[in-house]
Write a protein that holds these residues in place. Sequence first.
Motif, PDB file in Angstrom:
ATOM      1  N   GLN A 334       0.709  -1.171  -0.140  1.00 39.84           N
ATOM      2  CA  GLN A 334       0.047  -0.018   0.027  1.00 39.84           C
ATOM      3  C   GLN A 334       1.097   1.192   0.010  1.00 39.84           C
ATOM      4  OE1 GLN A 334      -2.379   1.439   3.467  1.00 39.84           O
ATOM      5  NE2 GLN A 334      -3.793   0.266   2.488  1.00 39.84           N
ATOM      6  N   LEU A 335       0.379   2.099  -0.851  1.00 34.83           N
ATOM      7  CA  LEU A 335       1.492   3.383  -1.040  1.00 34.83           C
ATOM      8  C   LEU A 335       0.546   4.741  -0.547  1.00 34.83           C
ATOM      9  CD1 LEU A 335       4.298   4.742  -2.100  1.00 34.83           C
ATOM     10  CD2 LEU A 335       3.296   4.683  -4.175  1.00 34.83           C
ATOM     11  N   LYS A 336       0.953   5.358   0.312  1.00 34.13           N
ATOM     12  CA  LYS A 336       0.222   6.486   0.724  1.00 34.13           C
ATOM     13  C   LYS A 336       0.887   7.816   0.844  1.00 34.13           C
ATOM     14  CE  LYS A 336      -0.756   6.402   5.030  1.00 34.13           C
ATOM     15  NZ  LYS A 336      -1.760   6.183   6.337  1.00 34.13           N
ATOM     16  N   SER A 337       0.168   8.646   0.463  1.00 37.11           N
ATOM     17  CA  SER A 337       1.014  10.121   0.639  1.00 37.11           C
ATOM     18  C   SER A 337       0.019  10.977   1.478  1.00 37.11           C
ATOM     19  CB  SER A 337       1.398  10.824  -0.665  1.00 37.11           C
ATOM     20  OG  SER A 337       0.276  11.211  -1.344  1.00 37.11           O
ATOM     21  N   ASN A 338       0.510  11.746   2.373  1.00 36.83           N
ATOM     22  CA  ASN A 338      -0.334  13.075   3.057  1.00 36.83           C
ATOM     23  C   ASN A 338       0.422  14.128   2.989  1.00 36.83           C
ATOM     24  OD1 ASN A 338      -0.610  10.199   4.832  1.00 36.83           O
ATOM     25  ND2 ASN A 338      -2.413  11.024   4.627  1.00 36.83           N
ATOM     26  N   ILE A 339      -0.116  14.982   2.519  1.00 38.34           N
ATOM     27  CA  ILE A 339       0.565  16.634   2.432  1.00 38.34           C
ATOM     28  C   ILE A 339      -0.496  17.495   2.879  1.00 38.34           C
ATOM     29  CG2 ILE A 339       1.320  18.111   0.707  1.00 38.34           C
ATOM     30  CD1 ILE A 339       1.822  15.817  -1.283  1.00 38.34           C
ATOM     31  N   PRO A 375       1.485  32.532  11.283  1.00 36.63           N
ATOM     32  CA  PRO A 375       2.212  31.104  11.198  1.00 36.63           C
ATOM     33  C   PRO A 375       2.218  30.473   9.926  1.00 36.63           C
ATOM     34  CG  PRO A 375      -0.051  31.034  11.873  1.00 36.63           C
ATOM     35  CD  PRO A 375       0.125  32.600  11.728  1.00 36.63           C
ATOM     36  N   TYR A 376       2.903  29.453   9.553  1.00 39.82           N
ATOM     37  CA  TYR A 376       3.150  28.574   8.356  1.00 39.82           C
ATOM     38  C   TYR A 376       3.104  27.332   8.590  1.00 39.82           C
ATOM     39  CZ  TYR A 376       8.112  28.601   8.354  1.00 39.82           C
ATOM     40  OH  TYR A 376       9.229  28.409   8.613  1.00 39.82           O
ATOM     41  N   LEU A 377       2.911  26.365   8.012  1.00 41.01           N
ATOM     42  CA  LEU A 377       2.906  24.828   8.223  1.00 41.01           C
ATOM     43  C   LEU A 377       2.950  24.251   6.923  1.00 41.01           C
ATOM     44  CD1 LEU A 377       3.163  22.396   9.964  1.00 41.01           C
ATOM     45  CD2 LEU A 377       0.685  22.432   9.936  1.00 41.01           C
ATOM     46  N   ALA A 378       4.033  23.357   6.655  1.00 44.24           N
ATOM     47  CA  ALA A 378       4.030  22.320   5.545  1.00 44.24           C
ATOM     48  C   ALA A 378       4.503  21.162   5.857  1.00 44.24           C
ATOM     49  CB  ALA A 378       5.220  23.088   4.443  1.00 44.24           C
ATOM     50  N   ASN A 379       3.860  19.982   5.775  1.00 43.44           N
ATOM     51  CA  ASN A 379       4.244  18.692   6.094  1.00 43.44           C
ATOM     52  C   ASN A 379       3.966  17.757   5.097  1.00 43.44           C
ATOM     53  OD1 ASN A 379       1.530  17.775   6.851  1.00 43.44           O
ATOM     54  ND2 ASN A 379       1.562  18.937   8.624  1.00 43.44           N
ATOM     55  N   ILE A 380       4.788  16.875   4.845  1.00 45.99           N
ATOM     56  CA  ILE A 380       4.784  15.564   3.776  1.00 45.99           C
ATOM     57  C   ILE A 380       4.926  14.454   4.459  1.00 45.99           C
ATOM     58  CG2 ILE A 380       5.728  14.951   1.743  1.00 45.99           C
ATOM     59  CD1 ILE A 380       6.454  17.852   1.226  1.00 45.99           C
ATOM     60  N   SER A 381       4.234  13.525   4.353  1.00 51.23           N
ATOM     61  CA  SER A 381       4.596  12.151   4.828  1.00 51.23           C
ATOM     62  C   SER A 381       4.208  11.018   3.553  1.00 51.23           C
ATOM     63  CB  SER A 381       3.549  11.684   5.835  1.00 51.23           C
ATOM     64  OG  SER A 381       3.440  10.620   6.477  1.00 51.23           O
ATOM     65  N   LEU A 382       5.268  10.369   3.355  1.00 48.33           N
ATOM     66  CA  LEU A 382       5.037   9.259   2.411  1.00 48.33           C
ATOM     67  C   LEU A 382       5.403   7.901   3.057  1.00 48.33           C
ATOM     68  CD1 LEU A 382       7.525  10.843  -0.348  1.00 48.33           C
ATOM     69  CD2 LEU A 382       5.214  10.981  -0.225  1.00 48.33           C
ATOM     70  N   ASN A 383       4.333   6.935   2.815  1.00 49.52           N
ATOM     71  CA  ASN A 383       4.343   5.487   3.502  1.00 49.52           C
ATOM     72  C   ASN A 383       4.495   4.529   2.439  1.00 49.52           C
ATOM     73  OD1 ASN A 383       2.193   3.676   4.531  1.00 49.52           O
ATOM     74  ND2 ASN A 383       3.591   4.182   6.152  1.00 49.52           N
ATOM     75  N   ASN A 394       6.300  -1.760   7.195  1.00 49.93           N
ATOM     76  CA  ASN A 394       5.974  -0.385   7.064  1.00 49.93           C
ATOM     77  C   ASN A 394       7.181   0.653   7.027  1.00 49.93           C
ATOM     78  OD1 ASN A 394       3.737   1.935   7.872  1.00 49.93           O
ATOM     79  ND2 ASN A 394       5.588   2.354   9.174  1.00 49.93           N
ATOM     80  N   ASN A 395       7.067   1.526   6.271  1.00 49.02           N
ATOM     81  CA  ASN A 395       8.435   2.673   6.204  1.00 49.02           C
ATOM     82  C   ASN A 395       7.662   4.094   5.953  1.00 49.02           C
ATOM     83  OD1 ASN A 395      11.566   2.982   6.079  1.00 49.02           O
ATOM     84  ND2 ASN A 395      10.753   4.494   4.638  1.00 49.02           N
ATOM     85  N   THR A 396       7.711   4.902   6.896  1.00 49.29           N
ATOM     86  CA  THR A 396       7.274   6.450   6.563  1.00 49.29           C
ATOM     87  C   THR A 396       8.425   7.408   6.818  1.00 49.29           C
ATOM     88  OG1 THR A 396       5.264   5.574   7.946  1.00 49.29           O
ATOM     89  CG2 THR A 396       5.567   7.837   7.850  1.00 49.29           C
ATOM     90  N   LEU A 397       8.440   8.149   5.961  1.00 49.54           N
ATOM     91  CA  LEU A 397       9.226   9.339   5.817  1.00 49.54           C
ATOM     92  C   LEU A 397       8.492  10.621   5.726  1.00 49.54           C
ATOM     93  CD1 LEU A 397      11.909  10.607   4.912  1.00 49.54           C
ATOM     94  CD2 LEU A 397      10.836  10.729   2.497  1.00 49.54           C
ATOM     95  N   LYS A 398       8.845  11.388   6.974  1.00 49.62           N
ATOM     96  CA  LYS A 398       7.952  12.661   7.367  1.00 49.62           C
ATOM     97  C   LYS A 398       9.167  13.935   7.212  1.00 49.62           C
ATOM     98  CE  LYS A 398       4.389  10.805  10.123  1.00 49.62           C
ATOM     99  NZ  LYS A 398       3.814  10.904  11.506  1.00 49.62           N
ATOM    100  N   VAL A 399       8.510  14.894   6.495  1.00 48.52           N
ATOM    101  CA  VAL A 399       9.215  16.302   6.723  1.00 48.52           C
ATOM    102  C   VAL A 399       8.328  17.059   7.159  1.00 48.52           C
ATOM    103  CG1 VAL A 399      10.530  17.917   5.253  1.00 48.52           C
ATOM    104  CG2 VAL A 399      10.822  15.593   4.607  1.00 48.52           C
ATOM    105  N   ASP A 427      11.757  19.707  11.049  1.00 49.33           N
ATOM    106  CA  ASP A 427      11.432  18.222  11.413  1.00 49.33           C
ATOM    107  C   ASP A 427      11.723  17.133  10.415  1.00 49.33           C
ATOM    108  OD1 ASP A 427      10.954  16.122  13.281  1.00 49.33           O
ATOM    109  OD2 ASP A 427       9.303  16.884  13.895  1.00 49.33           O
ATOM    110  N   PHE A 428      12.473  16.210  10.551  1.00 47.24           N
ATOM    111  CA  PHE A 428      12.785  15.345   9.672  1.00 47.24           C
ATOM    112  C   PHE A 428      12.777  13.939  10.289  1.00 47.24           C
ATOM    113  CE2 PHE A 428      15.973  12.098   8.133  1.00 47.24           C
ATOM    114  CZ  PHE A 428      15.227  11.799   7.014  1.00 47.24           C
ATOM    115  N   SER A 429      11.955  12.887   9.914  1.00 47.73           N
ATOM    116  CA  SER A 429      12.138  11.685  10.519  1.00 47.73           C
ATOM    117  C   SER A 429      11.956  10.577   9.597  1.00 47.73           C
ATOM    118  CB  SER A 429      11.230  11.401  11.605  1.00 47.73           C
ATOM    119  OG  SER A 429       9.867  11.537  11.300  1.00 47.73           O
TER     120      SER A 429
END
Length: 891
Positions: A334-339, A375-383, A394-399, A427-429
């Motif tokens: 399963q491939l997922k992106s949350n922006i 304020p500003y916010l930008a987050n990207i999660s690739l799973n 499971n592998n999740t990359l978050k910026v 924040d990178f993980s």
Amino acid sequence: MKQALLIIFLFTVAAASAQTIQIAGNLKTTTGEAVPYASITLKNSLQHIITYTTSDVNGHFKLSVHDTINIQGKTIEINHLGYKKVSTVLRSGQTLYDIILEDKKINLAEVEIKSPPKIRSKNDTLSYDVGSFTKSEDRSIGDVLKRMPGIEVEESGQIKYNGKNIANLYIDGDDLLNDRYNVGTKTIPHEMVKDIEVLQNHQPIEVMRNKSISDEVAINLKIKEEAKLKMSGQAKIGGGTPNLYDLELNSILFNKKHKMLNVAKANNIGIDLSTDLTAFNAKNMLQAMDNRRPAELLSSGTASTPGLPKERYYFNESASLNANNLTNLKNGFQLKSNIGLFIDNNHLDYNSWNEVYLNNDTIRYSESQDISKKPYLANISLNLKANKKTYYFNNTLKVDLSGQKDASSLNSNNLNIGQLLRTNTYDFSNTLNYIPELKNKNILSVNWYINHYNQPQSLAITPGMNENTFNDSIPFQGINQSTEIPTWFNNVSFGYRLPKGLIKQNYLVGLISEWQHLKSDLELTQANGEQTSFAKSQNNDLYWNRHRFYINPSYEYERGPWESILSIPLAFQGITYSDENFTLQEQHKRFLFNPNWLLKYSVNSEDYIATNYSYSNQIGNINDIYRGAILTNYRNLQTNRTTLQEKDTHNVDVRYNFQRSISMLFMNVGANYSIVSANTINSLEITDNLSQTVQLPFANSTNTFSVNGGISKYIFALDLNVGLRSSWSNTRYNQFLNDQLLPFNNISFVFNPYFETRLLNQISLKYEGKGTWTTSKLISDKVNNSFPNRQINVLDQSLGLSYAPTKDMFMKISGRQLMTKQKNMEKIDYFFTDLSIRYRIDKWKVDLQLDANNLANIKSYEMYSLSANEFAYSHYQLRGRTFLFKLTVRL
């Protein structure tokens, strides 16, 4: 500790010695067909019910009774609409029964047709039929969730089931939203959802199911088949006065292969779009380290936000994009992106005053501030994930990039001050989990979490203030404070689970490493423009390393109605920190022991009682040991004069859960007691214009006892959902104030009743109230009686009346009262009134809506707050009366 371990051992032995008898059977018709959803009760000779259950979709059933009960002569009774009642007498030694049910003719003339809300229970899954709970005025699935008995939706959007936070919200079994489910409950139309499934004892990892005990609760939205066929969405445009706009465009697709929920919004009507990007139960491997991430060091003010819905006082210009896309690949992956993107420009206008009570003196602070925040916010999660019966990957990359610029004009104690606060967060993980089932059916787990985090901040204040403290009584132009703590964090662990046998075993071994560097500069701008350092303290240049090697064996026992989990982690931790500016060089090494024990007893198929004991050693972080002074806000100077903080915490929790799903009755009650012992205490040195916080090496403890409970019931005859939540807590703690130790006792009681009902099929009435009583008093005042006991009573209640004169028109008027009472103070009482009218044109797939908010045109709000020996008053500017017309087109 020895006594605690002895208690754990005795309870575990008692649990292991308890035995049960399983009585099972199959229900069939005379033609051999299975009879699902029949009611099976076990009764004694007096016809008292011992236990009960329902048959599953295949007609199977199972009853559990203690082996101390003699089953001979007891009776199983089977009831099902359309079949004759059957009673079977149990025989000694027989535990399996095949029972035949005969058809029963029903005289239709005697049947009274009703359509009560439908709810089904199967094993650990409770299913609410959405159509049974929907009212004509509802739009999103969140509107329906709020009226379902047993389910609570808080003002923040967080969902609870029978008092317990849900762990996640799934859409047809898929985790599309990464626990940021607020955007889903607000956006997904209720017409798309067939059932809302509550998953109790939920285990999200397939390879771990039935091999590990879980007490988590999750919710799954079961999508209708016809709603999966094509993409849908909405476009909304709204405008009003004074100069208001509200825009939204969303697209939705929920089929087996692809799922998407993409939402773009913009408004200036006071709706906080950042809540759509909030994860309510963020869980990742950073939780393995105590106090890992330091809090923000700098702020621009001291006043708290008002106790109002944010849209009353939030003057904003906001825009957001929330894009969630998921694809199920053919190979089971399963491939997922949350922006998520968010920008805003808002301001808050308030004034406040504080009274701090000292021996023979009272210090008063006044503050008036107009803050503009950007304020500003930008987050990207690739799973990438595969959740199979044989393995989990499971592998999740978050910026995450975020920040805020605060500019404010401030008047404090008649001194005019300008402030500029800048905050940026990087924040990178990356999280990697691999859990395969081996050939011997044991389970291996490999986990790796790596994270880099930094949050540089700068605070500029003009003109210079408190020159007697900062600049040897010489006037100066301004203050500049900057801080940052770049952090690297790494956690690698390996686990081995033995899921077979009476006691399931799991062994986890891992290594945690942490590197941080705290840098701060406190500089003064002199009258001639020269930049000089704060003479009374060096700047911070503090290096921090922490490494922890840990072993965590855990044992799970499950037999009959008993469940027990015992975790006994042991770790060796080494910490080093140094700062050349203060000739600081320290090492801290010690063993840590943090046992946790859970014991759960299932009274029957729906009720249980659970108790949990935990003991934890917590070691402080880099915020506890820096020596250089930091001006955290214009009025607070902070430093430390102690060793690293250590905390020992004993926590005991007891909870009883009662539910009757079919009759829609849900109850829970719990109690908690905790003792926190620390080797340090914060000392406040307060003068007329400045508060200095210093951490001192002084033994300190905090004791808290609390009880809470809730009940929710749907009354079919009245179409009434009614409930009550309540809590009481008592906290004792110490505070150092101007070199005097003061023990305080805070008591709080909260009472929260609510109900919703429908009258005459066209009118709905909804009420919710919340009463809060807070008392703070000095436990012992041997010097004098200058510390008065303080009590504040707050009442927050709302009443909403909805009327649907036709199937296409809906009207709603609501009122909300907020009242605050404090002894020797004037009572504060507000009543807000809002009106909404909506007309639906199904032919054009269009909704027309008019919202009139704050009809009384209340433009300011006052509130009190109470904390230990401090009393605060605040006054805020509100939005006033607004009118907004909205056009919504269903695409």
